[in-house]
Design an enzyme around this catalytic site. Structure first.
Site, PDB file in Angstrom:
ATOM      1  CD  GLU A  35      -3.021  -0.532  -0.074  1.00 56.54           C
ATOM      2  OE1 GLU A  35      -3.241   0.665  -0.304  1.00 56.54           O
ATOM      3  OE2 GLU A  35      -3.492  -1.442  -0.782  1.00 56.54           O
ATOM      4  CB  CYS A 190     -13.063   3.336 -14.064  1.00 54.36           C
ATOM      5  SG  CYS A 190     -13.870   4.942 -14.049  1.00 54.36           S
TER       6      CYS A 190
HETATM    7 FE1  SF4 Z   1     -15.915   4.378 -15.194  1.00 52.07          FE
HETATM    8 FE2  SF4 Z   1     -18.525   4.825 -15.406  1.00 52.07          FE
HETATM    9 FE3  SF4 Z   1     -17.167   4.072 -17.537  1.00 52.07          FE
HETATM   10 FE4  SF4 Z   1     -17.597   2.369 -15.544  1.00 52.07          FE
HETATM   11  S1  SF4 Z   1     -19.115   3.285 -16.875  1.00 52.07           S
HETATM   12  S2  SF4 Z   1     -15.672   2.686 -16.637  1.00 52.07           S
HETATM   13  S3  SF4 Z   1     -17.482   3.712 -13.759  1.00 52.07           S
HETATM   14  S4  SF4 Z   1     -16.910   5.974 -16.395  1.00 52.07           S
END
Ligand code: SF4
Length: 345
Positions: A35, A190
């Site tokens: 971490e 993401c």
């Molecule tokens: Fe990120 Fe929303 Fe796309 Fe999922 S849908 S990858 S949470 S931006």
């Protein structure tokens, strides 16, 4: 979103990272070390540093027992060296006050140097299976997008909102897997640029996806011009080709690391050399290409100058050594100084 954690866990079971070295075995010491290394550095870089570190110092008492210099040498190249100093200091506190292990208690963990709320949460969740949320950079990005929260995530009010979301979503069951899952989602799906929303398990509840706002969220930190500092680094070579290395002061930038002697500008570097080694040393010099190094609060422009001197009139001491460039590489060196010395070999 009611089933956020179960969607994430189902996604993790198929796509999550389950072969990271700190997951096998997932001891408190190994989770803590990973971490801290991951605080400013990506997984792909951390893995080899982690493996080298635990091979040399496999337990918390082993870390506490070695001199700080050994820890800095193992950390050398990872940057943000206060992390290594805090790690070492915390290990000594745990040996003195927690029977040589990390405490299983939130208040005692955040009292240790270098452990903030998110790192304490990650240790308690991953090493002890306790229900504590985390909010590192990856998690902040996921949550700002899912909820469409505008504003820089480093500001107090946005961070407070994000902690509330993180607390709500953290499940009571499989908390270690959930913690890894949300970090993995941020790191692999993401992502900051071009998130892979088509592969995302929470896409149909994501505000940023719905509003085509992933490029705007999270909101960037307000721009700030960093002040510029300059320095001259002196590569003093004795007749055998050895370099003079000095240990830096225990506070300030690169604290406690080994580095090169410095002067404020080229003229003072040359006059320092001339007064210590005579006029001829002043003539036998070579300017190397200038480079810049970015710190959090300023930028440092470095002019390296190599001097060949005929005698090493400067005596060795605890904090000063004459070393061949290959020997210097074994010390804890700041990354730009390491690169500079490598050019000489
Ligand atoms: Fe990120 Fe929303 Fe796309 Fe999922 S849908 S990858 S949470 S931006």
């Amino acid at each position: 979103m009611a089933d956020f954690s179960s969607r994430l866990l189902r996604w993790y079971d198929v796509n999550g990272r389950k072969d990271l070295p700190w997951q096998h075995p997932r001891t408190p010491y190994r989770v803590w070390l990973s971490e801290i290394m991951l605080q400013q550095t990506q997984v792909v870089t951390v893995v080899s540093y982690f493996e080298r570190f635990v091979a040399a110092l496999p337990t918390l008492p082993a870390l506490a027992a070695v001199p700080l210099d050994d820890v800095l040498a193992l950390w050398s190249g990872l940057g943000y060296y206060s992390r290594a100093r805090n790690l070492h200091r915390s290990a000594q506190i745990c040996v003195a006050g927690h029977n040589g292990d990390l405490p299983r208690d939130f208040a005692a963990l955040v009292a240790l140097p270098g452990i903030g709320r998110s790192t304490a949460g990650a240790i308690l969740a991953q090493a002890f299976g306790l229900r504590f949320p985390i909010l590192d950079g990856n998690v902040k990005r996921v949550l700002t997008r899912v909820h469409g929260i505008a504003g820089w995530p480093g500001s107090r009010d946005v961070e407070d909102q994000l902690w509330k979301c993180a607390e709500v979503y953290t499940p009571g069951e499989r908390v270690a897997d959930y913690t890894q899952a949300i970090m993995d989602l941020g790191a692999t799906v993401c992502t900051r640029a071009r998130p892979r929303c088509d592969a995302c398990p929470v896409q149909n509840a994501c505000v940023a996806f719905r509003d085509v706002a992933t490029a705007e969220l999270p909101t960037r930190k307000p721009a700030r011009l960093l002040p510029l500092k300059t320095t001259v680094m002196m590569l003093l070579r004795d007749p055998r080709g050895r370099l003079l290395l000095e240990r830096r002061a225990p506070a300030g930038i690169w604290a406690g690391l080994w580095s090169l002697p410095e002067a404020s500008d080229e003229a003072s570097a040359r006059s320092m050399i001339a007064s210590a080694h005579g006029e001829r040393a002043d003539r036998a010099w070579r300017a190397l290409p200038m480079f810049s190094h970015g710190f959090t609060h300023f930028r440092l422009d470095v002019t390296p100058i190599e001097f060949s001197i005929e005698s090493n009139a400067i005596a060795e001491a605890d904090d000063r050594r004459w070393l061949f460039p290959a020997e210097a590489a074994a010390l804890g060196l700041p990354a730009p100084v390491r690169r500079l010395i490598a050019q000489l070999t």
